[in-house]
Design an enzyme around this catalytic site. Structure first.
Site, PDB file in Angstrom:
ATOM      1  N   ARG A  63      43.621  33.519  43.474  1.00  0.00           N
ATOM      2  CA  ARG A  63      43.492  32.304  43.473  1.00  0.00           C
ATOM      3  C   ARG A  63      43.135  31.429  44.630  1.00  0.00           C
ATOM      4  NH1 ARG A  63      46.724  34.972  41.690  1.00  0.00           N
ATOM      5  NH2 ARG A  63      47.290  35.202  39.703  1.00  0.00           N
ATOM      6  N   THR A  64      43.645  31.748  45.688  1.00  0.00           N
ATOM      7  CA  THR A  64      43.521  30.663  47.016  1.00  0.00           C
ATOM      8  C   THR A  64      41.931  30.888  47.532  1.00  0.00           C
ATOM      9  OG1 THR A  64      45.755  31.222  47.591  1.00  0.00           O
ATOM     10  CG2 THR A  64      44.241  30.170  49.230  1.00  0.00           C
ATOM     11  N   LYS A  91      35.999  48.252  61.718  1.00  0.00           N
ATOM     12  CA  LYS A  91      35.505  49.080  63.219  1.00  0.00           C
ATOM     13  C   LYS A  91      36.411  49.046  64.303  1.00  0.00           C
ATOM     14  CE  LYS A  91      30.750  48.390  61.620  1.00  0.00           C
ATOM     15  NZ  LYS A  91      29.259  47.850  62.042  1.00  0.00           N
ATOM     16  N   ARG A 113      43.607  33.868  55.660  1.00  0.00           N
ATOM     17  CA  ARG A 113      44.879  34.406  55.379  1.00  0.00           C
ATOM     18  C   ARG A 113      44.901  35.668  56.243  1.00  0.00           C
ATOM     19  NH1 ARG A 113      46.686  35.642  49.445  1.00  0.00           N
ATOM     20  NH2 ARG A 113      47.151  33.277  49.356  1.00  0.00           N
ATOM     21  N   HIS A 141      52.277  28.276  53.480  1.00  0.00           N
ATOM     22  CA  HIS A 141      51.249  28.404  52.420  1.00  0.00           C
ATOM     23  C   HIS A 141      50.892  27.177  52.293  1.00  0.00           C
ATOM     24  CE1 HIS A 141      48.082  29.930  49.642  1.00  0.00           C
ATOM     25  NE2 HIS A 141      48.923  30.436  48.974  1.00  0.00           N
TER      26      HIS A 141
HETATM   27  N1   CP Z   1      49.376  31.731  45.133  1.00  0.00           N
HETATM   28  C1   CP Z   1      48.442  32.633  45.593  1.00  0.00           C
HETATM   29  O1   CP Z   1      48.296  32.403  47.074  1.00  0.00           O
HETATM   30  O2   CP Z   1      47.767  33.463  44.824  1.00  0.00           O
HETATM   31  P1   CP Z   1      46.572  34.610  45.620  1.00  0.00           P
HETATM   32  O3   CP Z   1      47.346  35.354  46.503  1.00  0.00           O
HETATM   33  O4   CP Z   1      46.107  35.070  44.263  1.00  0.00           O
HETATM   34  O5   CP Z   1      45.885  33.545  46.516  1.00  0.00           O
END
Ligand code: CP
Length: 318
Positions: A63-64, A91, A113, A141
């Site tokens: 999603r993100t 590497k 992330r 988040h």
């Molecule tokens: N909600 C969320 O962060 O989903 P993803 O891990 O798919 O990005």
């Protein structure tokens, strides 16, 4: 809102707490306009033409990562996704060297992330580019919290009157930590419930009420927010079996009768269907799970637009 009251140009988005209420409101208001673009046949509005954005994900995401990519593309930016497994990280290239390499390519924003808490803060200190935290360890988040606030505000008028229950694996959840900050600062009452080992010590300091039974948490709730059990982090056995978890803490249709008749059910995804939430609730008429995904694109469009421009072209969607 008057632009002078809240400008985000050049700002890193690292956690919710570093955004003022006015700045959060600016993002949510702008997201409403971005949602209008999303619902057009022609979804392109070249407000970020000439800008380049890199997504750098050291952990899995659907999603993100995808919504940031689409958000940038809908606004006319060039977006490059780095698959860490097939990059020079494999590497042995360090985070520092990876970041400086990307900066040398003149990127305007890095969406990151990383499993280590504070990694996005480190990147923000190191780089001139805008850094947006797409999840760091168990800490934060922020864009998930903003899309959840946006989604709830589209359904409920007075946030400060709301009772919100957050269920499940609070311990491992950066979503829970960011959402608790967002929900509390907009004035909602927040109750949490889950197996005791999955409730972090001193979580009450964030202003939440801890319940032992989900029935107590969701009584008269306006919103039930179910978290994913992070099975990949359960190696030490935080609960006996998934079957027992589902029996005691899984949200089922019968639970919804305890909440308000117009209760909303949310989940950040991905879902362990049948474990933390039953399929009939997940796909039922109270579920906003798909709407959360759609709103994620709008909110991320707003964040990219506000951090990468002076935000003076909002009249486009009126
Ligand atoms: N909600 C969320 O962060 O989903 P993803 O891990 O798919 O990005």
């Amino acid at each position: 809102m008057n632009k002078a009251e809240a400008s985000l140009k050049g700002r890193d988005i690292l956690d919710l707490a570093s955004l003022t209420l006015k700045e959060r409101e600016l993002i949510l208001e702008t997201a409403g306009k971005m949602k209008d673009i999303l619902n057009r046949d022609m979804k392109k509005e070249p407000l970020l033409r000439g800008k380049s954005i890199i997504t750098l994900f050291y952990e899995a995401s659907t999603r993100t990562r995808t919504s940031f990519e689409l958000a940038g593309k809908y606004l006319g930016a060039d977006v490059v996704n780095i698959a860490v497994a097939s990059s020079s990280v494999s590497k042995g290239e360090s985070l520092r060297d990876t970041l400086y390499t990307l900066q040398a390519m003149k990127t305007d924003a890095i969406i990151m992330r990383h499993p280590v808490e504070g990694a996005a803060d480190y990147a923000a200190k190191a780089l001139d580019a805008v850094v947006i935290n797409a999840g760091d360890g168990q800490r934060a988040h922020p864009t998930q919290a903003l899309l959840d606030l946006f989604t709830i505000k589209r359904h409920k008028k007075n946030f400060s009157d709301l009772k919100i229950a957050i269920l499940g694996d609070i311990r491992h959840s950066r979503v829970a930590r960011s959402n608790i900050v967002g929900f509390r600062e907009f004035g909602a009452e927040v109750r949490i419930a889950g197996p005791r080992p999955l409730i972090p010590a001193e979580i009450e300091k964030l202003g939440v009420v801890v319940c032992d039974r989900i029935e107590d948490a969701i009584a008269e709730a306006d919103v039930i927010y179910v978290l994913r059990i992070q099975l990949e982090r359960q190696k030490v056995g935080f609960f006996p079996t998934t079957r027992e978890y589902s029996r005691i803490f899984g949200l089922k249709e019968r639970h919804l009768k305890l909440a308000k008749p117009d209760v909303l059910v949310m989940h950040p995804g991905p879902v362990n269907r049948g474990l933390e939430i039953s399929p009939d609730v997940m796909y039922g008429d109270k579920s906003l799970i798909e709407e959360q995904v759609e709103n994620g694109v709008a909110v991320r469009m707003a964040i990219l637009y506000l951090t990468l421009t002076d935000g003076e072209h909002l009249e486009f969607a009126n």
